[in-house]
Design an enzyme around this catalytic site. Structure first.
Site, PDB file in Angstrom:
ATOM      1  CB  VAL A  83      66.825  -7.326-104.885  1.00 34.15           C
ATOM      2  CG1 VAL A  83      66.843  -8.244-103.605  1.00 34.15           C
ATOM      3  CG2 VAL A  83      65.404  -7.277-105.702  1.00 34.15           C
ATOM      4  CB  THR A 111      66.498  -2.613-101.344  1.00 34.44           C
ATOM      5  OG1 THR A 111      66.356  -1.687-102.324  1.00 34.44           O
ATOM      6  CG2 THR A 111      65.369  -2.324-100.300  1.00 34.44           C
ATOM      7  CD  GLU A 112      65.754  -7.828 -98.886  1.00 35.98           C
ATOM      8  OE1 GLU A 112      66.169  -7.949 -97.762  1.00 35.98           O
ATOM      9  OE2 GLU A 112      64.520  -7.670 -99.364  1.00 35.98           O
ATOM     10  CB  SER A 113      72.695  -6.854 -97.897  1.00 37.97           C
ATOM     11  OG  SER A 113      72.985  -6.882 -99.257  1.00 37.97           O
ATOM     12  CE1 TYR A 119      63.004  -5.099 -99.894  1.00 37.71           C
ATOM     13  CE2 TYR A 119      61.176  -5.764-100.936  1.00 37.71           C
ATOM     14  CZ  TYR A 119      62.431  -5.803-100.767  1.00 37.71           C
ATOM     15  OH  TYR A 119      63.180  -6.905-101.397  1.00 37.71           O
TER      16      TYR A 119
END
Length: 196
Positions: free
Chosen positions: A68, A71-73, A178
């Site tokens: 996460v 993928t997110e930041s 995603y």
């Protein structure tokens, strides 16, 4: 004669040999370590103590937390999305405030730039979503991306879910993309952590 002209270095057999050795050495290093080094660079294991702490506290797989964050930041703790989500695990203010009431936190939304706060709140949310969606990672991660309300409405449609509890089809392309990225990252982190 102008002083701006560059002098050409004389090519000698010694210089040629040194260049050839350097090229061979780089090639050997890339072959021997390049794949792993590049993979480790693209999928780092940062904030390991914090990830381990909240993984244990909330019973969430460390590899999912790393996936996460990646993928997110991309491990940028100052990341801010187009919708104002911030921090390593990209949380909106509304979600942050809701979690703060659940855990009795005293942090502010600006504190999400701190890795400890972002990973704490983000891992709590992962645990909550995994519980809500019977431990199914794809459905929980769809909710992390698109929101629980959207996923609950998708689950009511038999074209998306055979049992009304797990998504067999994600109807939104960007959410499906995603979830695919999360699953790929989980697989890479599982191989990385197994090798460590």
């Amino acid at each position: 004669m102008s002083s701006n002209k560059r002098r050409r270095k004389k090519v000698t057999p010694g210089r040629i040999l040194l260049k050839m050795i350097a090229i061979v050495l780089v090639f050997v290093l890339v072959v021997a370590f390049g794949g792993r080094a590049i993979l480790n660079w693209r999928y780092p294991l940062k904030y390991t103590d914090i990830v381990e702490k909240y993984s244990t506290r909330y019973d969430v797989d460390e590899n999912l937390i790393y996936a996460v964050i990646k993928t997110e930041s991309g491990f940028d703790n100052y990341a801010v999305s187009e919708v104002g989500a911030r921090g390593l695990m990209q949380m909106t203010e509304e979600t942050f405030d809701w979690i703060r009431t659940k855990i009795g936190g005293t942090e502010t939304f600006d504190d999400l730039y701190q890795p400890e706060v972002s990973i704490h709140y983000g891992t709590y949310l992962l645990n909550y979503l995994l519980d809500e969606f019977d431990g199914d990672v794809d459905t929980a991660m769809s909710a992390y991306h698109a929101g629980s309300a959207s996923v609950r409405s998708w689950l009511k449609n038999p074209a998306n879910s055979e049992d009304g509890r797990r998504l067999n089809h994600i109807p939104k392309a960007d959410t499906e993309h995603y979830v695919n990225k999360i699953n790929r990252a989980i697989g890479i982190y599982e191989r990385r952590t197994a090798a460590e």
